[in-house]
Structure formats: C-alpha cells, structure tokens
Design a protein around this motif. Structure first.
Motif, PDB file in Angstrom:
ATOM      1  N   GLU A   1       3.048   0.272  -9.760  1.00  0.00           N
ATOM      2  CA  GLU A   1       2.618   0.005 -11.135  1.00  0.00           C
ATOM      3  C   GLU A   1       1.111  -0.220 -11.216  1.00  0.00           C
ATOM      4  O   GLU A   1       0.456   0.246 -12.158  1.00  0.00           O
ATOM      5  CB  GLU A   1       3.372  -1.212 -11.668  1.00  0.00           C
ATOM      6  CG  GLU A   1       4.871  -0.973 -11.811  1.00  0.00           C
ATOM      7  CD  GLU A   1       5.699  -2.246 -11.718  1.00  0.00           C
ATOM      8  OE1 GLU A   1       6.939  -2.145 -11.741  1.00  0.00           O
ATOM      9  OE2 GLU A   1       5.104  -3.346 -11.605  1.00  0.00           O
ATOM     10  N   GLN A   2       0.557  -0.913 -10.228  1.00  0.00           N
ATOM     11  CA  GLN A   2      -0.869  -1.226 -10.290  1.00  0.00           C
ATOM     12  C   GLN A   2      -1.730   0.023 -10.184  1.00  0.00           C
ATOM     13  O   GLN A   2      -2.646   0.232 -10.986  1.00  0.00           O
ATOM     14  CB  GLN A   2      -1.249  -2.205  -9.177  1.00  0.00           C
ATOM     15  CG  GLN A   2      -2.699  -2.638  -9.249  1.00  0.00           C
ATOM     16  CD  GLN A   2      -3.108  -3.452  -8.036  1.00  0.00           C
ATOM     17  OE1 GLN A   2      -3.621  -2.922  -7.074  1.00  0.00           O
ATOM     18  NE2 GLN A   2      -2.858  -4.744  -8.082  1.00  0.00           N
ATOM     19  N   ILE A   3      -1.450   0.880  -9.197  1.00  0.00           N
ATOM     20  CA  ILE A   3      -2.283   2.074  -9.048  1.00  0.00           C
ATOM     21  C   ILE A   3      -2.067   3.027 -10.217  1.00  0.00           C
ATOM     22  O   ILE A   3      -2.982   3.774 -10.590  1.00  0.00           O
ATOM     23  CB  ILE A   3      -1.975   2.774  -7.704  1.00  0.00           C
ATOM     24  CG1 ILE A   3      -3.056   3.817  -7.383  1.00  0.00           C
ATOM     25  CG2 ILE A   3      -0.600   3.430  -7.725  1.00  0.00           C
ATOM     26  CD1 ILE A   3      -4.428   3.254  -7.189  1.00  0.00           C
TER      27      ILE A   3
ATOM     28  N   PHE B   1       0.824  -1.201   0.000  1.00  0.00           N
ATOM     29  CA  PHE B   1       0.000   0.000   0.000  1.00  0.00           C
ATOM     30  C   PHE B   1       0.865   1.261   0.000  1.00  0.00           C
ATOM     31  O   PHE B   1       0.433   2.311  -0.472  1.00  0.00           O
ATOM     32  CB  PHE B   1      -0.947  -0.006   1.195  1.00  0.00           C
ATOM     33  CG  PHE B   1      -1.992  -1.088   1.113  1.00  0.00           C
ATOM     34  CD1 PHE B   1      -2.819  -1.180   0.012  1.00  0.00           C
ATOM     35  CD2 PHE B   1      -2.140  -2.025   2.128  1.00  0.00           C
ATOM     36  CE1 PHE B   1      -3.784  -2.174  -0.079  1.00  0.00           C
ATOM     37  CE2 PHE B   1      -3.095  -3.022   2.052  1.00  0.00           C
ATOM     38  CZ  PHE B   1      -3.922  -3.097   0.941  1.00  0.00           C
ATOM     39  N   GLY B   2       2.080   1.166   0.535  1.00  0.00           N
ATOM     40  CA  GLY B   2       3.019   2.275   0.405  1.00  0.00           C
ATOM     41  C   GLY B   2       3.390   2.512  -1.049  1.00  0.00           C
ATOM     42  O   GLY B   2       3.555   3.661  -1.491  1.00  0.00           O
ATOM     43  N   GLY B   3       3.528   1.432  -1.814  1.00  0.00           N
ATOM     44  CA  GLY B   3       3.759   1.561  -3.248  1.00  0.00           C
ATOM     45  C   GLY B   3       2.583   2.224  -3.947  1.00  0.00           C
ATOM     46  O   GLY B   3       2.765   3.025  -4.875  1.00  0.00           O
ATOM     47  N   ILE B   4       1.374   1.907  -3.496  1.00  0.00           N
ATOM     48  CA  ILE B   4       0.184   2.545  -4.062  1.00  0.00           C
ATOM     49  C   ILE B   4       0.197   4.046  -3.769  1.00  0.00           C
ATOM     50  O   ILE B   4      -0.159   4.866  -4.627  1.00  0.00           O
ATOM     51  CB  ILE B   4      -1.088   1.880  -3.503  1.00  0.00           C
ATOM     52  CG1 ILE B   4      -1.233   0.471  -4.091  1.00  0.00           C
ATOM     53  CG2 ILE B   4      -2.322   2.710  -3.797  1.00  0.00           C
ATOM     54  CD1 ILE B   4      -2.450  -0.278  -3.610  1.00  0.00           C
ATOM     55  N   LEU B   5       0.637   4.408  -2.546  1.00  0.00           N
ATOM     56  CA  LEU B   5       0.748   5.825  -2.207  1.00  0.00           C
ATOM     57  C   LEU B   5       1.748   6.521  -3.134  1.00  0.00           C
ATOM     58  O   LEU B   5       1.479   7.601  -3.673  1.00  0.00           O
ATOM     59  CB  LEU B   5       1.181   5.973  -0.751  1.00  0.00           C
ATOM     60  CG  LEU B   5       1.489   7.393  -0.261  1.00  0.00           C
ATOM     61  CD1 LEU B   5       0.237   8.262  -0.355  1.00  0.00           C
ATOM     62  CD2 LEU B   5       2.014   7.371   1.166  1.00  0.00           C
ATOM     63  N   ALA B   6       2.915   5.889  -3.337  1.00  0.00           N
ATOM     64  CA  ALA B   6       3.935   6.477  -4.212  1.00  0.00           C
ATOM     65  C   ALA B   6       3.432   6.561  -5.652  1.00  0.00           C
ATOM     66  O   ALA B   6       3.649   7.561  -6.354  1.00  0.00           O
ATOM     67  CB  ALA B   6       5.217   5.651  -4.141  1.00  0.00           C
ATOM     68  N   GLY B   7       2.741   5.511  -6.112  1.00  0.00           N
ATOM     69  CA  GLY B   7       2.212   5.520  -7.469  1.00  0.00           C
ATOM     70  C   GLY B   7       1.158   6.591  -7.685  1.00  0.00           C
ATOM     71  O   GLY B   7       1.046   7.158  -8.783  1.00  0.00           O
ATOM     72  N   SER B   8       0.380   6.892  -6.629  1.00  0.00           N
ATOM     73  CA  SER B   8      -0.623   7.951  -6.741  1.00  0.00           C
ATOM     74  C   SER B   8       0.029   9.297  -7.013  1.00  0.00           C
ATOM     75  O   SER B   8      -0.543  10.156  -7.689  1.00  0.00           O
ATOM     76  CB  SER B   8      -1.454   8.021  -5.450  1.00  0.00           C
ATOM     77  OG  SER B   8      -2.124   6.798  -5.205  1.00  0.00           O
ATOM     78  N   PHE B   9       1.240   9.492  -6.459  1.00  0.00           N
ATOM     79  CA  PHE B   9       1.952  10.746  -6.659  1.00  0.00           C
ATOM     80  C   PHE B   9       2.521  10.849  -8.076  1.00  0.00           C
ATOM     81  O   PHE B   9       2.391  11.881  -8.743  1.00  0.00           O
ATOM     82  CB  PHE B   9       3.108  10.879  -5.660  1.00  0.00           C
ATOM     83  CG  PHE B   9       2.675  11.392  -4.316  1.00  0.00           C
ATOM     84  CD1 PHE B   9       2.142  12.666  -4.186  1.00  0.00           C
ATOM     85  CD2 PHE B   9       2.815  10.614  -3.194  1.00  0.00           C
ATOM     86  CE1 PHE B   9       1.749  13.147  -2.947  1.00  0.00           C
ATOM     87  CE2 PHE B   9       2.422  11.085  -1.955  1.00  0.00           C
ATOM     88  CZ  PHE B   9       1.893  12.352  -1.825  1.00  0.00           C
ATOM     89  N   VAL B  10       3.152   9.770  -8.548  1.00  0.00           N
ATOM     90  CA  VAL B  10       3.927   9.866  -9.792  1.00  0.00           C
ATOM     91  C   VAL B  10       3.102   9.617 -11.042  1.00  0.00           C
ATOM     92  O   VAL B  10       3.458  10.107 -12.124  1.00  0.00           O
ATOM     93  CB  VAL B  10       5.133   8.904  -9.765  1.00  0.00           C
ATOM     94  CG1 VAL B  10       6.014   9.184  -8.573  1.00  0.00           C
ATOM     95  CG2 VAL B  10       4.673   7.440  -9.752  1.00  0.00           C
ATOM     96  N   SER B  11       2.006   8.859 -10.939  1.00  0.00           N
ATOM     97  CA  SER B  11       1.276   8.461 -12.150  1.00  0.00           C
ATOM     98  C   SER B  11       0.690   9.656 -12.888  1.00  0.00           C
ATOM     99  O   SER B  11       0.730   9.720 -14.124  1.00  0.00           O
ATOM    100  CB  SER B  11       0.168   7.459 -11.800  1.00  0.00           C
ATOM    101  OG  SER B  11      -0.763   8.033 -10.899  1.00  0.00           O
ATOM    102  N   GLY B  12       0.130  10.606 -12.136  1.00  0.00           N
ATOM    103  CA  GLY B  12      -0.450  11.771 -12.788  1.00  0.00           C
ATOM    104  C   GLY B  12       0.587  12.591 -13.532  1.00  0.00           C
ATOM    105  O   GLY B  12       0.353  13.035 -14.660  1.00  0.00           O
ATOM    106  N   GLN B  13       1.742  12.788 -12.913  1.00  0.00           N
ATOM    107  CA  GLN B  13       2.793  13.565 -13.559  1.00  0.00           C
ATOM    108  C   GLN B  13       3.325  12.852 -14.798  1.00  0.00           C
ATOM    109  O   GLN B  13       3.589  13.479 -15.822  1.00  0.00           O
ATOM    110  CB  GLN B  13       3.928  13.809 -12.571  1.00  0.00           C
ATOM    111  CG  GLN B  13       3.487  14.579 -11.329  1.00  0.00           C
ATOM    112  CD  GLN B  13       4.598  14.718 -10.312  1.00  0.00           C
ATOM    113  OE1 GLN B  13       5.694  15.173 -10.629  1.00  0.00           O
ATOM    114  NE2 GLN B  13       4.333  14.321  -9.081  1.00  0.00           N
ATOM    115  N   LEU B  14       3.478  11.523 -14.699  1.00  0.00           N
ATOM    116  CA  LEU B  14       3.973  10.767 -15.842  1.00  0.00           C
ATOM    117  C   LEU B  14       2.987  10.800 -17.003  1.00  0.00           C
ATOM    118  O   LEU B  14       3.374  10.961 -18.165  1.00  0.00           O
ATOM    119  CB  LEU B  14       4.258   9.321 -15.435  1.00  0.00           C
ATOM    120  CG  LEU B  14       5.451   9.088 -14.515  1.00  0.00           C
ATOM    121  CD1 LEU B  14       5.527   7.622 -14.098  1.00  0.00           C
ATOM    122  CD2 LEU B  14       6.759   9.504 -15.197  1.00  0.00           C
TER     123      LEU B  14
END
Length: 569
Positions: free
Chosen positions: A219-221, A163-176
C-alpha cells in the motif's frame, strides 16, 4: 468506469493545449505542495522498523518462585566477550547457569566465585524467557514476541517481508492506476494503509504482524508511486522536473526526520503505530483538493472531465480558457505505424543489454547501501533516536547537492564520485578505534550522505540514457530490480552477529567497486535526449551496428532492408 472512446494520439498535444495555464500559478502551487505533503507519511513509516523492531538489552529470566540467594541470583548469568565492546565481558543474552545447580549451591550456603568456580557450572538456554531492559523502549515486537537468540532470524525477515511488499506494490500499482485512475488508487491505498495499520496495532502474534506489514509495503509504495506519476502528469515541464527530484525527495526526508522525534516520545510500538495511522488520516482530506490527472482522463476518452479540471485550473489562475481546449487531430502526415516496444527490448541488442545490466547492478548496490545504513542506526553507539535523526537530516543537503551536481556537472563523474566516496567512507569505519565513537558515527553519516546523493542522481541519469520509446519501461525496471537490494539489505546488517566490521567491509567494498563500474556508463550531460534506440550512445565495447538496432518505425526498418539488399548486389 466507461470504456475509452478515443485514442490519445487523436487528441491535440497536451502541453500545447494547456500552455495558457502558465507554469506556476495558484493551481500548480496548490497541487505541488499538497502532493508533496502526501510524501511525508511515507518518509515517516518507510524505515519505522528501526524502532518497531528495536532490540533492547536482555538476559535470561529466572522463575519468580525460585528460592535463590541474592548472590546466586546476581551471578546466574555467565559472562561472555562482546565483540561490539572490544571484547569486554558482559552478561550472556542467550544462556544461563543450570537452575538445579544454582539451587543446590544456594541451599548449601556456597558463594559464587569463592566456594564455586563458575566456569565449571553447566549452562542452559533461556527456558523461562528473557528479561528486557525498558530504559530505551517500553515495548517492541522483539521484546513482545522474544525475537532474540534462536529466534533472532525473524527480525531481518520482518524487514525483508516489508520490502517484499514494496516489490509487489511496484508491480501492481501502475496497472491499477492505469485501470482505475491516479487519484482513486492514490487515496484508496492511503485509506487501506490507515486500516491495515489500525489492525496491526492489535496483532496477537509475529505471523499476524508480518503479514500485515507485507500489505503495508504494498500500500505504501502504491500511493507513493501514483502520487509521483500524478504530479508529473499535472505539472508543467519546468515545475515537473523540480517536483520529480527535489520536491519528492525533500518532503520524504522531512517525514524521515519526524520518525525519531515521534519514536522518542512514543516508546511503545503499538502506540507508535497509532501515530502512523493518524499521519495517514491527515492525508485523506486532500482527496477533495487534488484533481485527477487530465492526461489519464484523456487516455480513457473522458475529454469533458479533463476539460472541467483545466477550466477550474484556469479560473484559479485567473486566466480565461479557450472555448475548446482539446481538439481532435487529423491523421494527416501520421500514417507511419509505430513499433511497440517492451521490456524484452532492454536486453535485445548488445549495447542496450550491457547498459541495462550495469544499471541494474548500480541500482541494487545503491539500495543495499542506503537501507543497510538506515537500518543500522539502531546498532550505533549512543542514543538511537539521535543517530536516526542524524541519518535522516543528512539526506536533506544530499538531495540539494544532487540537484546542483545534476544541473551543472558531468553525470558520470557526479554519480561515480558520490558512489565511490560512499563506499570509501563506509569501508574505513572498520579501521576507526572503538573508543572514537563520534568519529565512527561521523564517517557513517558521510557514507549515508554520499549514497543518498548518488541515489538522487541515478534516477534522472537513467532517464537520460534511455530513449523515449523505452524510458518509462527502463526506469520502472531499474526501480523494480533495486527492490531485491532492499529485501537483502537487512541481512547485511545481520552479519554483525558474526563480526561488527563485516557489514562495513562487504557494503563498503561493494559500493566502491560499483562506483568504478559506473564509469562505464555513457555521458549524457548536455546531450539531447534520445528518442529511438538507434540514437542511444554506445556502451564501451559495443558498437551501434545497424543489424542490432531496433528501429521504431517502418520507415527505418525499410531503410535497413534496402541497405542490406544493396550490399548483396
């Protein structure tokens, strides 16, 4: 990628320019269903830790070469009271009688319980590892790396790191996705998820597994959120609403229901990961059928590419497209300079500050309750596969009910009733007698039903409370803040090691109290969506005074200054 050559404000309104396509033609139908299909693997793997990290029954192992009589080998494990079984005596999972004493008694011909009082025999920890029961799981990460007893803290940490990975992915996915495009990031992260899962199959240690599991969360989020945005940008207003609520949630729930079915037939955790990898592979060919977001292409100045997609859509819908689809706008009447808002505006004035803090608490509590109930299915009495299946299936009518409530009922009362009912059902589980297993599971599923309903409502409710200038920022911030709840949720389940009732008391009380707190939220049913912060409804105890209002245009700011000057005169 070429730099943007024009600004979206200089392109004619996208909805008006593409209205000739209609709402529900073959192009929209194909895009809708293919994007929804991409959510099924996410539902399949989001809670896979329930089976990947399942804890089989276990006891201390004895050295194979130990020359013990059958009587002493059968009595080598002390009996302890099990709180989950009404204090019944069960073999200890983390201790055994000292081997040297057992050898001495066995060689002298003494019998346990007759010649020797077992309560006087010294104990020791499981120095030679554990014996695991393989009747339910052939292999899990718990049985492979002995994540029990003194190492049991690693099991909830495994979930929290995901779930920490999901938190990190929430931050970076939009910018990417803003930088490289929706479609590229969506399928790029799906491909990375397949590769990461394949590598994870060959994990040689718990450390290697959790590092890869963290990456899987990122990757999933990422592909989940980008697919959500891609659908919202391509589909028309009416279809977009259904896609963003029922479509996404229902297909995610379908994937969730497939998880216990797959785990039932594949009992080894490594082979289960292979199944997840194949599910991701099925989505990769969708790359050739799902288009890039024309809105994003326009934002990058790639007008010709956007027009090609719209013309292909018109051809598929058997509609003749106009010669020019996206016409540049003249800047007449658009000389006002619009103020740029950011995340700090969510806390700047008292009215929006209290609204934001309340919603962050609500979102966190909902996430804790949802994931705590979902992860706890492995600890319920009975078959863990059936319990997980029930927990997944119950979400389908919950999402259907949320759509009905959101369409015809008060937002505040709908959210309060679902949230408070969920807390009530969870809290009273502790009062159900232990032998009424079916009744206990029924109330837990009712709690999951109510929490899932509240979760589906809060997404759209939050979007209605915030103004247009802050709506995306506010919903994104609430979603990101709720990831804290998903990270700590496994530790709420870990409380059962101290008392079986403790998770139900804490989660139930927290959910019910948060339901009462949600009554403070303004009502938005039947209200027009606010466009500026000054149009927002007042939070109880806060008044919309002009000096606290953040105006969105220079014209509003000048009006406020003129009023202030008039008062001084």
């Amino acid at each position: 990628m070429p730099a943007a050559t024009s600004d979206t404000s200089k392109i004619t309104d996208y909805e008006a320019a593409t209205s000739f396509l209609g709402e529900w033609g073959p192009f929209q139908q194909r895009t809708f269903f293919l994007l929804c299909l991409s959510f099924i693997p996410n539902g399949l793997t989001a809670l896979s830790v329930v089976f990947l990290a399942g804890t089989p029954d276990h006891r201390c192992a004895l050295p194979a070469h130990l020359n013990l009589s059958a009587a002493w080998r059968n009595s080598s494990i002390p009996l302890e009271e099990d709180a989950t079984r009404d204090g019944a005596l069960v073999p200890s999972k983390c201790s055994r009688y000292k081997v040297e004493y057992l050898l001495n008694y066995s060689e002298r011909g003494f019998l346990p319980g007759l010649d020797v009082n077992l309560s006087n025999v010294p104990k020791e920890s499981c120095l030679d590892g554990w014996e695991f029961d393989h009747s339910v799981y052939t292999s899990t990460i718990v049985s492979e790396w002995n994540l029990v007893c003194d190492e049991s803290w690693k099991k909830p940490l495994t979930s929290s790191l995901f779930f920490g990975g999901i938190l990190a992915g929430s931050f970076v996915s939009g910018q990417l996705s803003d930088r490289f495009g929706r479609k590229m990031v969506m399928f790029g992260t799906i491909g990375l998820q397949v590769v990461t899962t394949l590598i994870q199959v060959f994990s040689s240690s718990w450390i290697m597994f959790v590092v890869l599991y963290f990456l899987l969360g990122v990757e999933q989020i990422s592909n989940y959120l980008v697919a959500f945005v891609l659908g919202a940008e391509i589909l028309g207003p009416q279809v977009r609403t259904f896609f963003s609520t029922a479509g996404v949630c229902l297909f995610f729930a379908v994937g969730y229901t497939l998880l216990p079915l797959l785990a039932f037939f594949v009992r080894d955790w490594r082979m289960l990961q292979v199944g997840f990898m194949l599910a991701g592979c099925v989505c990769l060919p969708l790359f050739w059928f799902i288009p890039e977001s024309p809105r994003w292409l326009l934002s990058q100045g790639r007008v010709e590419e956007a027009e090609v997609i719209i013309r292909n859509a018109a051809k598929m819908n058997r509609i003749e497209s106009p010669p020019v689809i996206f016409r540049p706008l003249k800047n007449e009447g658009r000389t006002e300079e619009t103020r740029v808002h950011n995340i700090c505006d969510l806390l700047r004035s008292p009215n929006i500050r209290w609204l934001s803090v309340t919603l962050w608490l609500v979102w966190n509590t909902l996430t804790i309750a949802y994931y705590a109930l979902s992860l706890n299915t492995a600890n319920l009495h009975g078959n863990p596969f059936i319990n997980c299946f029930l927990s997944a299936v119950i979400e389908i009518p919950a999402y259907a009910l949320s759509w009905v409530m959101f369409r015809w009922c008060s937002r505040r009362l709908s959210h309060f009733s679902a949230l408070f009912a969920g807390g009530f059902f969870i809290f009273i589980i502790q009062f159900i007698p232990r032998h009424l297993v079916a009744l206990s599971i029924t109330f837990e599923m009712l709690g999951k039903f109510a929490v899932s309903t509240a979760f589906a409502v809060v997404y759209a409710y939050t979007a209605e409370l915030y103004p247009t200038v802050l709506r995306n920022t506010a919903v994104g911030t609430c979603s990101t803040a709720s990831r804290i709840g998903s990270i700590v949720a496994p530790y709420f389940i870990y409380l059962r090691t101290y008392s079986v009732s403790l998770p139900y008391i804490v989660v139930g009380s927290l959910t019910a109290l948060t339901g009462l707190l949600s009554l403070l939220l303004p009502e938005s049913f039947g209200m027009p969506l606010p466009d500026t912060i000054s149009q927002m409804q007042s939070f109880p105890g806060c008044c919309q005074k002009r000096r606290y209002v953040l105006t969105s245009t220079k014209e509003e700011e000048n009006a406020a200054e003129e009023k202030s000057l008039a008062r001084q005169l």
